[in-house]
Scaffold this motif. Structure first.
Motif, PDB file in Angstrom:
ATOM      1  N   ALA A 171     -12.435  12.393  21.247  1.00 42.30           N
ATOM      2  CA  ALA A 171     -13.940  12.923  21.014  1.00 42.30           C
ATOM      3  C   ALA A 171     -14.144  12.474  19.510  1.00 42.30           C
ATOM      4  O   ALA A 171     -13.138  12.650  18.837  1.00 42.30           O
ATOM      5  CB  ALA A 171     -14.042  14.232  21.372  1.00 42.30           C
ATOM      6  N   ASP A 172     -15.300  12.051  19.281  1.00 42.97           N
ATOM      7  CA  ASP A 172     -15.774  11.934  17.916  1.00 42.97           C
ATOM      8  C   ASP A 172     -17.069  12.388  17.584  1.00 42.97           C
ATOM      9  O   ASP A 172     -17.876  12.914  18.522  1.00 42.97           O
ATOM     10  CB  ASP A 172     -15.612  10.421  17.187  1.00 42.97           C
ATOM     11  CG  ASP A 172     -16.324   9.601  18.001  1.00 42.97           C
ATOM     12  OD1 ASP A 172     -17.426   9.843  18.381  1.00 42.97           O
ATOM     13  OD2 ASP A 172     -16.030   8.188  18.108  1.00 42.97           O
ATOM     14  N   THR A 173     -17.688  12.407  16.514  1.00 41.83           N
ATOM     15  CA  THR A 173     -19.038  13.102  16.114  1.00 41.83           C
ATOM     16  C   THR A 173     -20.104  12.446  16.816  1.00 41.83           C
ATOM     17  O   THR A 173     -21.059  13.161  16.973  1.00 41.83           O
ATOM     18  CB  THR A 173     -19.172  13.127  14.803  1.00 41.83           C
ATOM     19  OG1 THR A 173     -19.112  11.919  14.238  1.00 41.83           O
ATOM     20  CG2 THR A 173     -18.256  14.108  14.018  1.00 41.83           C
ATOM     21  N   ALA A 174     -19.944  11.102  17.322  1.00 38.15           N
ATOM     22  CA  ALA A 174     -20.867  10.473  17.940  1.00 38.15           C
ATOM     23  C   ALA A 174     -20.701  10.474  19.493  1.00 38.15           C
ATOM     24  O   ALA A 174     -21.748  10.186  20.204  1.00 38.15           O
ATOM     25  CB  ALA A 174     -20.886   8.971  17.697  1.00 38.15           C
ATOM     26  N   ASP A 175     -19.709  10.777  20.064  1.00 44.16           N
ATOM     27  CA  ASP A 175     -19.417  10.800  21.376  1.00 44.16           C
ATOM     28  C   ASP A 175     -18.321  11.644  21.707  1.00 44.16           C
ATOM     29  O   ASP A 175     -17.197  11.405  21.234  1.00 44.16           O
ATOM     30  CB  ASP A 175     -19.005   9.216  21.926  1.00 44.16           C
ATOM     31  CG  ASP A 175     -18.721   9.098  23.302  1.00 44.16           C
ATOM     32  OD1 ASP A 175     -18.766  10.032  24.048  1.00 44.16           O
ATOM     33  OD2 ASP A 175     -18.490   7.768  23.617  1.00 44.16           O
ATOM     34  N   LEU A 176     -18.335  12.518  22.918  1.00 45.00           N
ATOM     35  CA  LEU A 176     -17.301  13.436  23.161  1.00 45.00           C
ATOM     36  C   LEU A 176     -16.288  12.761  24.133  1.00 45.00           C
ATOM     37  O   LEU A 176     -15.431  13.481  24.623  1.00 45.00           O
ATOM     38  CB  LEU A 176     -17.880  14.660  23.875  1.00 45.00           C
ATOM     39  CG  LEU A 176     -18.760  15.519  22.679  1.00 45.00           C
ATOM     40  CD1 LEU A 176     -19.342  16.799  23.617  1.00 45.00           C
ATOM     41  CD2 LEU A 176     -17.825  16.200  21.591  1.00 45.00           C
ATOM     42  N   GLY A 177     -16.372  11.444  24.128  1.00 48.75           N
ATOM     43  CA  GLY A 177     -15.336  10.807  25.041  1.00 48.75           C
ATOM     44  C   GLY A 177     -15.363  10.859  26.374  1.00 48.75           C
ATOM     45  O   GLY A 177     -16.168  11.241  27.214  1.00 48.75           O
TER      46      GLY A 177
END
Length: 198
Positions: free
Chosen positions: A91-97
């Motif tokens: 996950a990253d701040t733009a997309d939780l994967g």
């Protein structure tokens, strides 16, 4: 790890309550509940947390003693309970994967918080129930100044800052935003607590 029910958690919390409060008072504060995600895949359980919640909402305890300090939240493990969702690998701040929090996990976490808070004599608010992101940004003022490590301070830990749901759709650094993950989870937990009183 053993699978547990909400009633099991209530009994565990009641059995651990006196020790948790003694430990917390020695730290000069109330008992805390810290909410996390593992940054792992569904089905991966970690013994750094007292309770792990899997993709389908099933709950697993890593210990029978909720007052046992585990390594879930830096500088905050004594007199606190760590609860985590098994999710958010990549996950990253733009997309939780590919492993975002599921609806079942989110509802189970809210229910766990409601049960723990009642059994531990806690109100469900940001002073006593915090996400790792909130704790890392020192929202409750427990960390020494300059030790912050959350979304407002380098973003080392940002667990549950947003949930990727309609109620909490996207990244925010505003802790008062009702869409912030911690606010959504506490709101749900308070709803369950009130419903169960009826």
């Amino acid at each position: 790890m053993k699978k547990v029910t909400l009633d099991d958690i209530r009994m565990m919390a009641e059995a651990s309550r006196a020790q948790l409060w003694e430990d917390a008072r020695q730290m000069g504060r109330d008992v805390k509940i810290y909410l996390h995600w593992t940054a792992g895949r569904y089905g991966q359980l970690f013994d750094d947390y007292h309770l792990n919640i899997d993709q389908d909402g099933s709950i697993y305890a890593s210990t029978d003693d909720l007052s046992e300090p585990l390594a879930h939240t830096w500088h905050r493990n004594t007199g606190s309970v760590g609860v985590t969702l098994c999710c958010c690998y990549g996950a990253d701040t733009a997309d939780l994967g590919d492993y975002p929090p599921t609806a079942a996990q989110i509802e189970a976490m809210a229910q766990v918080v409601a049960v723990l808070a009642k059994a531990l004599w806690l109100t469900i608010d940001r002073d006593r129930v915090l996400t790792h992101a909130e704790a890392a940004d020192n929202i409750d003022g427990l960390l020494p100044e300059g030790d912050e490590y959350g979304p407002l301070n380098g973003c080392e830990r940002w667990d549950l800052q947003y949930l990727g749901t309609a109620e909490s759709p996207s990244w925010t650094t505003d802790y008062d935003d009702p869409h912030n993950g911690g606010n959504v989870l506490r709101g749900k937990a308070n709803w369950y607590r009130n419903e169960w009183r009826k």
